[in-house]
Each structure stands twice: as C-alpha cells, then as structure tokens.
Design an enzyme around this catalytic site. Sequence first.
Site, PDB file in Angstrom:
ATOM      1  N   TYR A   1     -15.079   2.065   9.131  1.00 23.45           N
ATOM      2  CA  TYR A   1     -13.658   2.395   9.324  1.00 23.45           C
ATOM      3  C   TYR A   1     -13.414   2.853  10.762  1.00 23.45           C
ATOM      4  CZ  TYR A   1      -9.031   4.293   8.080  1.00 23.45           C
ATOM      5  OH  TYR A   1      -7.686   4.548   7.992  1.00 23.45           O
TER       6      TYR A   1
ATOM      7  N   GLY B   1       0.828  -1.215   0.000  1.00 27.33           N
ATOM      8  CA  GLY B   1       0.000   0.000   0.000  1.00 27.33           C
ATOM      9  C   GLY B   1       0.857   1.257   0.000  1.00 27.33           C
TER      10      GLY B   1
END
Length: 342
Positions: free
Chosen positions: A173, A38
């Site tokens: 999240y 990432g």
Amino acid sequence: MGGDFMDGIIKQGIEEIKREFDTEVAEGKNILVTGGAGFLGSWICDVLVESKANVICLDNFSSGLKENISHLLGRKNFKFVQHDITQPIFFNEEIDIVMHLASRASPFEFEKYPIQILKANTLGIWVALGIAKKHEAKFLYTSTSEIYGDAKEIPTTEEYRGNVNPIGPRSCYDEAKRCGESYVIAYRMQHGLDTRIARIFNTYGPRMRAEGIYGRVVPRFVEQALSNKPITIFGDGTQTRSFCYVTDQVEGLLKLAFSERAEGEVVNIGNDREITILELAKLIKELTKSSSEIEFHPLPKDDPMRRKPDISKAKKLLGWKPEVELEEGLRMMIEWFKEKER
Ligand code: UDP
C-alpha cells in the site's frame, strides 16, 4: 439499505457538504470517479450527482459495494461502469475531471491482496492518467498518510519525505501509493496535466465496512461495542491516529479537485485531533453504553506509532477545515450502524 432508500444521516451529510462546497463549479461537468462504489467514492458520487454534474462511476466491487450506489442508478446524470481500472478502458463522452479513488485501503487487505493493491495504484493510476491525458481532464489522486510510513515528524507536513519499510507487510500500500504520486508528477511534467494529490488521513463514517478484512479500527470498535463483544486493541493502545469524519474529508477532496488555486498541489486532508487507540476504544464504549471488555492483541508489524496531519496548507489553500468533532461523528456513525443492523 439499498434501493431508493438513502439513509437519513448520509442525506444530512450530503446537505452539509453542499453548504460548504460551491456546487456550481461542478454543475454540468463530466466527472469520472474510479472506486466510485467505495466508502469515499460513493459519498463523492452522491455530492456530485446532487450538484448536477454528470458522473461516471467506475468500480469492480473488489471492496466497494453495490448498495452504496444502488440509489443513484436511476438518475439521469449518473452512469455506472463495472470495470477493473488496471485494464484499459475508453470513453466516447467528454471527461472534464478524473478522480482516482480505486484501491483497497484496510491493513487486513494488505495481507490478503497485496498484488491487487499494488496494481490499483500503479497500473490503475496509469490507465486513469491516460484517460485524463486523452480527454485533457483535471486529475485528482487520493494518496494517503501512509506514504509517510511511521512518521518521525508529528504533526506531519507535506514536506516530510517519509519513513517507509519497502519490504514490510504494509509495503504494497505505502509503496504503491508513493509510486502513484510519482506517476502523477510524471504525467504533470511530461504532458502538462492539471493534477492534484490529496494525502488522506484516517477517515470514518457511514458506509465504512466493519466485517472481515475490510474492517478499519473505527467500524470494528463500533460493531464490537454494539454487540457487546470484546473490543480488540492491537498492542497496548498507546499508538495514535487522528480521525476525520467523512463529510469533512469529502468536502476537502472536492475543494482540492475543483479549486483553481490548487493546480499541481499536494495537500494533507484530515483532522488534526490526535487520540490513542485505547482512548478511542473507551470513547466508543461510553457512547454506545456497551458492556464490552477491552482485549489486548499483538501489535501488527510496522503499525505506525503516531499519526497526525499538519493541515495548515489545506486551510490556507482551500479555505477548508474539519468541523465535525470526534464525539459527534462517532455518534452519527453509531446511529448509522444501528439502523443498518435493524
Ligand atoms: N487497531 C486495533 N484494533 C482493531 C483494528 C485496528 O487496535 O481491531 C489499531 C491498528 O493496529 C492501528 C489503528 O488501530 O494502530 C488504526 O487501524 P486501521 O485499521 O484503522 O488502519 P491504519 O490507520 O493502521 O492504516
């Protein structure tokens, strides 16, 4: 991008981090980085490989990219494992440190993949903590400013407990990251694990994705400005964020992971210069000399109005502070985007 080519701006950034971070502490250490392909994970892998650590990079490419790590694949102290961290995995080699970064992080992804986001920060952290427990490894969790929700205390200190909507669009999240923190504390309490929690505030820089559901505000605005397309502001642009350049962020995360003094600590890592989204749009327009119009769109539900970290704890504990001014960081990001598009 890709192959053996490592972009000049990234290379320069890695050198900057190495100057500030005591690379000797990492030398010879076996380090597992989840989400290693990432944005932040790949920067961490780069610095650790250059610091002569033995890096195991784990990623399932849900939002990470092969091209972020392809230049590392031939290195003898780098191993890539394609795996979804929510599924059990066992390693035969020793592991000294587990850094759990795996998670999608863009608000557009919250809408499309809320279940995967919940899993990465609950089941995923459970697997990652299990690995740390078995190997008696140190554990770094990358939590987020989102655990504070729409914070009512600005600047926000680590003591603030948050203002989160448990059933809103960002809940997958925010609540998953809060649960992730809770897992870390539980493993620390029950098994005595050496843990550290970083609460990451908005970070930007090369390797951030601009396209589709992956795009956060900075790469979106940069790409819109460079292609002279309208710059899309959500709401009236009076909401604020505080943007940290990636090299400062990665340096802070590494110091937190390795510092002996940081055991058991929870630390905000970010830049404390607060700016409105409208000011950001104007700044990016100016730096790119763009002819883009500024366009206003509806503000997404539960979009936090202000975000600014109190970073006094990180400064004191880690001897760290952000060094890169927003204008300078944006210039580097813009250059990187231009190169990438060529
Ligand atoms: N934003 C915007 N236009 C865009 C993308 C984002 O105005 O094209 C705003 C968004 O509503 C938020 C801020 O920019 O107020 C930061 O958004 P980002 O996606 O980077 O993540 P967040 O900080 O909200 O988690």
